[in-house]
Design an enzyme around this catalytic site. Structure first.
Site, PDB file in Angstrom:
ATOM      1  N   TYR A 163       0.841  -1.209   0.000  1.00 22.27           N
ATOM      2  CA  TYR A 163       0.000   0.000   0.000  1.00 22.27           C
ATOM      3  C   TYR A 163       0.875   1.258   0.000  1.00 22.27           C
ATOM      4  CZ  TYR A 163      -4.066  -2.975   0.957  1.00 22.27           C
ATOM      5  OH  TYR A 163      -5.050  -3.933   0.889  1.00 22.27           O
TER       6      TYR A 163
ATOM      7  N   PRO B 150     -15.781  -1.992   0.150  1.00 22.58           N
ATOM      8  CA  PRO B 150     -17.193  -2.191   0.484  1.00 22.58           C
ATOM      9  C   PRO B 150     -18.117  -1.168  -0.163  1.00 22.58           C
ATOM     10  CG  PRO B 150     -16.024  -1.236   2.342  1.00 22.58           C
ATOM     11  CD  PRO B 150     -14.984  -1.582   1.331  1.00 22.58           C
TER      12      PRO B 150
ATOM     13  N   VAL C 100     -20.000   4.098  -6.718  1.00 21.96           N
ATOM     14  CA  VAL C 100     -21.462   4.217  -6.673  1.00 21.96           C
ATOM     15  C   VAL C 100     -21.882   5.694  -6.542  1.00 21.96           C
ATOM     16  CG1 VAL C 100     -23.556   3.503  -5.444  1.00 21.96           C
ATOM     17  CG2 VAL C 100     -21.623   1.950  -5.577  1.00 21.96           C
ATOM     18  N   PHE C 101     -21.040   6.478  -5.888  1.00 22.23           N
ATOM     19  CA  PHE C 101     -21.405   7.878  -5.660  1.00 22.23           C
ATOM     20  C   PHE C 101     -21.278   8.729  -6.928  1.00 22.23           C
ATOM     21  CE2 PHE C 101     -19.765   6.278  -1.602  1.00 22.23           C
ATOM     22  CZ  PHE C 101     -20.869   6.524  -0.800  1.00 22.23           C
TER      23      PHE C 101
HETATM   24  N1  LIG Z   1      -7.161  -7.699  -0.077  1.00 23.10           N
HETATM   25  C1  LIG Z   1      -7.129  -6.979  -1.164  1.00 23.10           C
HETATM   26  O1  LIG Z   1      -6.764  -7.454  -2.263  1.00 23.10           O
HETATM   27  C2  LIG Z   1      -7.561  -5.537  -1.107  1.00 23.10           C
HETATM   28  C3  LIG Z   1      -7.723  -4.795  -2.281  1.00 23.10           C
HETATM   29  C4  LIG Z   1      -8.137  -3.460  -2.174  1.00 23.10           C
HETATM   30  C5  LIG Z   1      -8.375  -2.885  -0.922  1.00 23.10           C
HETATM   31  N2  LIG Z   1      -8.186  -3.625   0.206  1.00 23.10           N
HETATM   32  C6  LIG Z   1      -8.475  -3.045   1.547  1.00 23.10           C
HETATM   33  O2  LIG Z   1      -9.801  -2.529   1.521  1.00 23.10           O
HETATM   34  C7  LIG Z   1      -9.804  -1.183   1.967  1.00 23.10           C
HETATM   35  C8  LIG Z   1     -10.943  -0.453   1.323  1.00 23.10           C
HETATM   36  O3  LIG Z   1     -10.812  -0.399  -0.093  1.00 23.10           O
HETATM   37  P1  LIG Z   1     -11.361   0.853  -0.913  1.00 23.10           P
HETATM   38  O4  LIG Z   1     -10.576   2.051  -0.540  1.00 23.10           O
HETATM   39  O5  LIG Z   1     -11.436   0.506  -2.340  1.00 23.10           O
HETATM   40  O6  LIG Z   1     -12.849   0.994  -0.226  1.00 23.10           O
HETATM   41  P2  LIG Z   1     -14.187   1.739  -0.593  1.00 23.10           P
HETATM   42  O7  LIG Z   1     -14.776   2.170   0.703  1.00 23.10           O
HETATM   43  O8  LIG Z   1     -15.011   0.896  -1.475  1.00 23.10           O
HETATM   44  O9  LIG Z   1     -13.758   3.007  -1.439  1.00 23.10           O
HETATM   45  C9  LIG Z   1     -13.139   4.133  -0.839  1.00 23.10           C
HETATM   46  C10 LIG Z   1     -13.382   5.308  -1.746  1.00 23.10           C
HETATM   47  O10 LIG Z   1     -14.764   5.686  -1.619  1.00 23.10           O
HETATM   48  C11 LIG Z   1     -14.841   7.071  -1.385  1.00 23.10           C
HETATM   49  N3  LIG Z   1     -15.988   7.365  -0.529  1.00 23.10           N
HETATM   50  C12 LIG Z   1     -16.274   6.834   0.693  1.00 23.10           C
HETATM   51  N4  LIG Z   1     -17.418   7.385   1.190  1.00 23.10           N
HETATM   52  C13 LIG Z   1     -17.830   8.265   0.270  1.00 23.10           C
HETATM   53  C14 LIG Z   1     -18.954   9.163   0.194  1.00 23.10           C
HETATM   54  N5  LIG Z   1     -19.856   9.222   1.183  1.00 23.10           N
HETATM   55  N6  LIG Z   1     -19.082   9.924  -0.911  1.00 23.10           N
HETATM   56  C15 LIG Z   1     -18.180   9.863  -1.913  1.00 23.10           C
HETATM   57  N7  LIG Z   1     -17.078   9.049  -1.905  1.00 23.10           N
HETATM   58  C16 LIG Z   1     -16.921   8.262  -0.816  1.00 23.10           C
HETATM   59  C17 LIG Z   1     -13.556   7.415  -0.663  1.00 23.10           C
HETATM   60  O11 LIG Z   1     -13.294   8.788  -0.841  1.00 23.10           O
HETATM   61  P3  LIG Z   1     -12.589   9.627   0.352  1.00 23.10           P
HETATM   62  O12 LIG Z   1     -11.272   8.960   0.571  1.00 23.10           O
HETATM   63  O13 LIG Z   1     -12.503  11.004  -0.238  1.00 23.10           O
HETATM   64  O14 LIG Z   1     -13.486   9.589   1.552  1.00 23.10           O
HETATM   65  C18 LIG Z   1     -12.552   6.530  -1.379  1.00 23.10           C
HETATM   66  O15 LIG Z   1     -12.098   7.145  -2.571  1.00 23.10           O
HETATM   67  C19 LIG Z   1      -8.391  -0.683   1.644  1.00 23.10           C
HETATM   68  O16 LIG Z   1      -8.000   0.406   2.462  1.00 23.10           O
HETATM   69  C20 LIG Z   1      -7.555  -1.910   1.925  1.00 23.10           C
HETATM   70  O17 LIG Z   1      -7.257  -1.962   3.319  1.00 23.10           O
HETATM   71  C21 LIG Z   1      -7.805  -4.932   0.141  1.00 23.10           C
END
Ligand SMILES: NC(=O)c1ccc[n+]([C@@H]2O[C@H](COP(=O)([O-])OP(=O)(O)OC[C@H]3O[C@@H](n4cnc5c(N)ncnc54)[C@H](OP(=O)(O)O)[C@@H]3O)[C@@H](O)[C@H]2O)c1
Length: 298
Positions: A53, A210, A216-217
């Site tokens: 990361y 998740p 989606v937004f």
């Molecule tokens: N095991 C694996 O292969 C793997 C792969 C990917 C990720 N992960 C883990 O999963 C975690 C989550 O992944 P992800 O970051 O893709 O999760 P996510 O929650 O699906 O997406 C996060 C994104 O959504 C935006 N967001 C959240 N709330 C919002 C709202 N109310 N309105 C508009 N935009 C919003 C965030 O923007 P803001 O930042 O501006 O709030 C950010 O850009 C990672 O941190 C990591 O720890 C694991």
């Protein structure tokens, strides 16, 4: 805060703070320490990391700001990290590759522990299935790490059921979870056997992205537009936000799903916790499923 028990004894909150976007968040030093302290005050005690990361920087940023300044916080938190991805240039490699050899996994965990400023992680996951791996070697690495106390529990991420079975067949310790992509945007893992496998093994799942990475937004693709309409409507009916409904859609599942948040915005993280107290009806759950897939079940 709802808790989920992984394996025989690992208790994690149902909402886990993902640290993949930590470098981009710009939070450093005292600001990051305050963020982590606030998470702990809210009983958000688990943090999800991986060596790759932030181009190998997120674990270091976290360790320097938090545990190297306040080592006593370690006993109040659970750390999850992963091993087995090698980004280009690290070993003079031209391409990204997965490496679940014993040597690589042990080397990566040792590096993670140094960067995070801890002697152990609560949960270590093999980040991606490596088609070149010998499962006996991977299993040996995981068991050695548990025996040495460097990892209290071990699991996998992005594994198919047969890949879990293969690895598990070489191990005496039970794999504690499978961390997979799971959201209203990506429902495939509800239907491809991963969910069934979790039930068979009695293991909870961890959902990454998740909120579908936030698409989606803002996404203008048909699926995102459909989801915004339906999730938005249900959110209105519950007097809450779309994000809370998207988290609730995962939390209500009986397999037991912990969501790993992506945002580092504290009010958005609180929304993820809020989702724990929303009860969705069968009708609401299936309306969201239909919006995701573009068709109702027959
Ligand atoms: N095991 C694996 O292969 C793997 C792969 C990917 C990720 N992960 C883990 O999963 C975690 C989550 O992944 P992800 O970051 O893709 O999760 P996510 O929650 O699906 O997406 C996060 C994104 O959504 C935006 N967001 C959240 N709330 C919002 C709202 N109310 N309105 C508009 N935009 C919003 C965030 O923007 P803001 O930042 O501006 O709030 C950010 O850009 C990672 O941190 C990591 O720890 C694991």
């Amino acid at each position: 805060m709802k808790q989920i028990v992984f394996g025989d004894s690992l208790k994690l909150p149902q909402t886990i703070v993902g640290c993949m976007r930590l470098k981009d968040s710009g939070m450093r030093g005292k600001e990051l320490l305050r963020f982590v302290e606030e998470c702990l005050d809210l009983e958000l005690t688990a943090f999800d990391h991986a060596p790759v990361y932030g181009g190998y920087e997120c674990e270091k940023i976290f360790g320097e700001a938090v545990l190297k300044k306040r080592p006593e916080l370690r006993r109040k938190m659970q750390l999850v990290t992963k091993a087995g991805i090698v980004l280009p240039g690290i070993e003079n490699n031209q391409v990204i590759y997965y490496n679940s050899s014993k040597k690589e996994i042990i080397k990566e965990v040792d590096n993670s522990l140094k960067k995070l400023g801890t002697e152990y992680v609560d949960l270590l996951l093999v980040h991606r299935p490596d088609p070149l791996a010998d499962p006996a070697e991977t299993a040996d690495a995981l068991e050695q790490l548990v025996r040495s106390g460097k990892a209290l529990h071990v699991g996998v991420s992005n594994f198919t059921p047969s890949q879990i079975s293969m690895l598990q067949s070489y191990m005496s310790i039970s794999l504690a979870t499978n961390q997979v992509e799971l959201s209203v945007k990506n429902v495939e893992n509800f239907f491809n056997g991963i969910l069934d496998d979790a039930f068979i093994r009695r293991i909870p799942l961890m959902a990454w992205s998740p909120l579908g990475g936030g698409s989606v937004f803002t996404g203008m693709d048909e699926q995102s537009v459909r989801l915004r309409n339906v999730v938005g409507q249900i959110a209105k009916e519950h007097g809450t936000t779309m994000d809370a409904i998207m988290y609730a859609w995962l939390y209500v599942h009986p397999v037991r799903i912990a969501a790993i948040t992506g945002t580092m915005n504290m009010s958005r993280i609180k929304t993820a916790v809020e989702g724990q107290s929303i009860v969705l009806s069968y009708d609401e759950w299936y309306r969201i499923l239909a919006a995701s897939r573009g068709f109702h079940v027959p």
